[in-house]
Design a protein around this motif. Structure first.
Motif, PDB file in Angstrom:
ATOM      1  N   GLY A 201      21.257  -6.260   0.868  1.00  0.00           N
ATOM      2  CA  GLY A 201      20.044  -6.581   0.133  1.00  0.00           C
ATOM      3  C   GLY A 201      19.219  -5.319  -0.057  1.00  0.00           C
ATOM      4  O   GLY A 201      19.676  -4.218   0.260  1.00  0.00           O
ATOM      5  N   VAL A 202      18.017  -5.477  -0.579  1.00  0.00           N
ATOM      6  CA  VAL A 202      17.160  -4.334  -0.879  1.00  0.00           C
ATOM      7  C   VAL A 202      16.022  -4.267   0.133  1.00  0.00           C
ATOM      8  O   VAL A 202      15.280  -5.232   0.320  1.00  0.00           O
ATOM      9  CB  VAL A 202      16.573  -4.419  -2.303  1.00  0.00           C
ATOM     10  N   THR A 203      15.911  -3.129   0.802  1.00  0.00           N
ATOM     11  CA  THR A 203      14.843  -2.886   1.775  1.00  0.00           C
ATOM     12  C   THR A 203      13.977  -1.740   1.269  1.00  0.00           C
ATOM     13  O   THR A 203      14.496  -0.693   0.868  1.00  0.00           O
ATOM     14  CB  THR A 203      15.412  -2.525   3.157  1.00  0.00           C
ATOM     15  N   GLY A 204      12.659  -1.934   1.278  1.00  0.00           N
ATOM     16  CA  GLY A 204      11.738  -0.894   0.855  1.00  0.00           C
ATOM     17  C   GLY A 204      11.062  -0.240   2.041  1.00  0.00           C
ATOM     18  O   GLY A 204      10.544  -0.937   2.927  1.00  0.00           O
ATOM     19  N   LEU A 205      11.090   1.092   2.101  1.00  0.00           N
ATOM     20  CA  LEU A 205      10.317   1.847   3.090  1.00  0.00           C
ATOM     21  C   LEU A 205       8.985   2.196   2.428  1.00  0.00           C
ATOM     22  O   LEU A 205       8.955   2.990   1.485  1.00  0.00           O
ATOM     23  CB  LEU A 205      11.038   3.128   3.496  1.00  0.00           C
ATOM     24  N   LEU A 206       7.910   1.601   2.905  1.00  0.00           N
ATOM     25  CA  LEU A 206       6.597   1.771   2.288  1.00  0.00           C
ATOM     26  C   LEU A 206       5.696   2.577   3.203  1.00  0.00           C
ATOM     27  O   LEU A 206       5.633   2.329   4.407  1.00  0.00           O
ATOM     28  CB  LEU A 206       5.978   0.390   2.039  1.00  0.00           C
ATOM     29  N   GLY A 207       4.974   3.537   2.635  1.00  0.00           N
ATOM     30  CA  GLY A 207       4.044   4.313   3.444  1.00  0.00           C
ATOM     31  C   GLY A 207       3.459   5.463   2.657  1.00  0.00           C
ATOM     32  O   GLY A 207       4.022   5.867   1.630  1.00  0.00           O
ATOM     33  N   PRO A 208       2.339   6.014   3.123  1.00  0.00           N
ATOM     34  CA  PRO A 208       1.733   7.159   2.433  1.00  0.00           C
ATOM     35  C   PRO A 208       2.584   8.412   2.599  1.00  0.00           C
ATOM     36  O   PRO A 208       3.525   8.439   3.390  1.00  0.00           O
ATOM     37  CB  PRO A 208       0.369   7.305   3.131  1.00  0.00           C
ATOM     38  N   ASN A 209       2.258   9.452   1.844  1.00  0.00           N
ATOM     39  CA  ASN A 209       2.957  10.729   1.987  1.00  0.00           C
ATOM     40  C   ASN A 209       2.825  11.239   3.417  1.00  0.00           C
ATOM     41  O   ASN A 209       1.762  11.130   4.023  1.00  0.00           O
ATOM     42  CB  ASN A 209       2.385  11.763   1.009  1.00  0.00           C
TER      43      ASN A 209
ATOM     44  N   THR B 158      23.880  -2.656   0.704  1.00  0.00           N
ATOM     45  CA  THR B 158      22.653  -2.346   1.440  1.00  0.00           C
ATOM     46  C   THR B 158      21.930  -1.237   0.684  1.00  0.00           C
ATOM     47  O   THR B 158      22.430  -0.121   0.577  1.00  0.00           O
ATOM     48  CB  THR B 158      22.976  -1.895   2.873  1.00  0.00           C
ATOM     49  N   ILE B 159      20.760  -1.568   0.147  1.00  0.00           N
ATOM     50  CA  ILE B 159      19.963  -0.622  -0.637  1.00  0.00           C
ATOM     51  C   ILE B 159      18.672  -0.341   0.122  1.00  0.00           C
ATOM     52  O   ILE B 159      17.949  -1.272   0.487  1.00  0.00           O
ATOM     53  CB  ILE B 159      19.611  -1.188  -2.035  1.00  0.00           C
ATOM     54  N   VAL B 160      18.386   0.931   0.367  1.00  0.00           N
ATOM     55  CA  VAL B 160      17.127   1.323   1.024  1.00  0.00           C
ATOM     56  C   VAL B 160      16.446   2.347   0.132  1.00  0.00           C
ATOM     57  O   VAL B 160      17.053   3.357  -0.233  1.00  0.00           O
ATOM     58  CB  VAL B 160      17.369   1.946   2.420  1.00  0.00           C
ATOM     59  N   PHE B 161      15.190   2.073  -0.243  1.00  0.00           N
ATOM     60  CA  PHE B 161      14.463   3.057  -1.043  1.00  0.00           C
ATOM     61  C   PHE B 161      13.048   3.205  -0.518  1.00  0.00           C
ATOM     62  O   PHE B 161      12.479   2.284   0.071  1.00  0.00           O
ATOM     63  CB  PHE B 161      14.459   2.686  -2.531  1.00  0.00           C
TER      64      PHE B 161
ATOM     65  N   ALA C  82       7.303  -4.350  -3.820  1.00  0.00           N
ATOM     66  CA  ALA C  82       7.305  -5.811  -3.874  1.00  0.00           C
ATOM     67  C   ALA C  82       8.159  -6.350  -5.011  1.00  0.00           C
ATOM     68  O   ALA C  82       8.729  -7.436  -4.914  1.00  0.00           O
ATOM     69  CB  ALA C  82       5.874  -6.320  -4.020  1.00  0.00           C
ATOM     70  N   GLU C  83       8.275  -5.581  -6.112  1.00  0.00           N
ATOM     71  CA  GLU C  83       9.056  -6.022  -7.270  1.00  0.00           C
ATOM     72  C   GLU C  83      10.551  -6.100  -6.966  1.00  0.00           C
ATOM     73  O   GLU C  83      11.275  -6.858  -7.594  1.00  0.00           O
ATOM     74  CB  GLU C  83       8.841  -5.051  -8.441  1.00  0.00           C
ATOM     75  N   VAL C  84      11.012  -5.316  -5.996  1.00  0.00           N
ATOM     76  CA  VAL C  84      12.453  -5.156  -5.794  1.00  0.00           C
ATOM     77  C   VAL C  84      12.916  -5.591  -4.408  1.00  0.00           C
ATOM     78  O   VAL C  84      13.968  -6.215  -4.268  1.00  0.00           O
ATOM     79  CB  VAL C  84      12.869  -3.670  -6.007  1.00  0.00           C
ATOM     80  N   ALA C  85      12.150  -5.245  -3.381  1.00  0.00           N
ATOM     81  CA  ALA C  85      12.633  -5.363  -1.994  1.00  0.00           C
ATOM     82  C   ALA C  85      12.460  -6.769  -1.435  1.00  0.00           C
ATOM     83  O   ALA C  85      11.403  -7.386  -1.586  1.00  0.00           O
ATOM     84  CB  ALA C  85      11.904  -4.352  -1.108  1.00  0.00           C
ATOM     85  N   GLY C  86      13.511  -7.248  -0.778  1.00  0.00           N
ATOM     86  CA  GLY C  86      13.389  -8.506  -0.044  1.00  0.00           C
ATOM     87  C   GLY C  86      12.669  -8.297   1.271  1.00  0.00           C
ATOM     88  O   GLY C  86      11.918  -9.141   1.744  1.00  0.00           O
ATOM     89  N   THR C  87      12.893  -7.127   1.879  1.00  0.00           N
ATOM     90  CA  THR C  87      12.253  -6.779   3.152  1.00  0.00           C
ATOM     91  C   THR C  87      11.504  -5.459   2.985  1.00  0.00           C
ATOM     92  O   THR C  87      12.008  -4.537   2.346  1.00  0.00           O
ATOM     93  CB  THR C  87      13.302  -6.613   4.271  1.00  0.00           C
TER      94      THR C  87
END
Length: 308
Positions: free
Chosen positions: A34-42, A187-190, A199-204
């Motif tokens: 699935g698609v996992t997003g790593l979210l955070g500031p620079n 397994t997609i991690v971006f 939010a548009e792409v990641a399930g987690t």
């Protein structure tokens, strides 16, 4: 080992430091298909985390596995893994097709030409594929790099800020591609610093702040954490002292402080407070001069997640 195990990424107490600088601090997470997003500031540690997953770095502490085995010093991991770094690592003197075909040959694919056509088709770059990369826009260069990472049909795809430089149409196409790859069992991690983009792409969503894993969950869970945090406003009026007295005890207000620059108000709900204070000032006959959110920076949002 199941197909899911073959494409899973496991981190257990992973830390990475450079001298006295801690880039990743005791991160534990499991990432599956699935698609996992790593979210955070620079500077949150997202790129370092992706480089660790790609086997570019050995963890200073902890254990990281891809497909059940360590990624570090394991060249065969690249047969199942594709990586798109944040820097623009594409040779400008090559055409797009030549660049992707070179990647296919490095992977020793049986039919590099067919693999090149398939990967370029996935990113919608068939039209300009025979132009030199030096003539591409930033978004086109980004897409041809994604094609090179996909040419060997990897089970795991790691992308660092993949939407940078893309126009709205390119962005939507790339988001659709990542969703399709995730739905197919890869397994997609971006990484990204934009919540709505993730939010548009990641399930987690895995929220990184200052090298730490601050929160984890789907978009709704992360959004709830962000919107339920206290909001700080600076309020300036014709009578700050009387307005402070009127605000104390209001449902949307958690605290009021009278300062030399006006009132500093902690509100439980951004929208409710914005509406409430306007009506209250009218009812009290107090003129509102200024109402400013004081802590709406991305860094402040993530700092709250860390504290909570």
């Amino acid at each position: 080992m199941t197909a899911n195990d073959m494409s899973s990424i496991e981190l257990r107490g992973v830390s990475q430091w450079y001298g006295n600088v801690v880039a990743v601090n005791d991160v534990t997470m499991t990432i599956g298909p699935g698609v996992t997003g790593l979210l955070g500031p620079n500077g949150a540690g997202k790129s370092t985390l992706l480089h660790l997953m790609a086997g570019f770095l050995a963890p200073s502490r902890g254990e990281l596995t891809v497909g059940g085995a360590p990624a570090w010093r394991r060249p065969d991991v690249y047969s199942m893994l594709g990586l798109v770094t944040e820097g623009e690592s594409a040779y400008p003197f090559l055409t797009g097709a030549e660049f992707v075909r070179a990647a296919a040959r490095l992977h020793r694919l049986p039919d590099p030409a067919a693999a090149t056509r398939r990967a370029i088709g996935l990113v919608d770059m068939v039209g300009p594929m025979n132009r030199r990369i030096s003539t591409y826009s930033k978004g086109m260069r980004q897409r041809i790099r994604v094609a090179a990472a996909l040419v060997h049909d990897p089970e795991v795809l790691l992308l660092d800020e993949p939407f940078n430089g893309m126009d709205p149409r390119q962005r939507l196409q790339m988001m659709d591609l990542l969703r399709r790859l995730g739905h197919s069992g890869r397994t997609i991690v971006f990484s990204s610093h934009i919540l709505e983009e993730v939010a548009e792409v990641a399930g987690t969503i895995q929220v990184m702040v200052a090298g730490r894993l601050a929160a984890s969950g789907d978009f709704r869970a992360i959004r709830r954490l962000m919107t339920s945090r206290p909001h700080v406003f600076v309020v300036r009026s014709g009578d700050d002292r009387r307005l402070a007295s009127a605000l104390i005890g209001r449902p949307a207000v958690r605290g009021v402080e009278l300062t030399a620059d006006g009132l500093q108000v902690q509100a439980a709900d951004y929208g409710a407070f914005s509406l409430d204070i306007a009506g209250l000032a009218r009812a009290e006959g107090i003129r509102l001069r200024e109402l400013l959110p004081a802590d709406e920076s991305l860094e402040s949002v993530f700092a709250y997640l860390v504290a909570s």
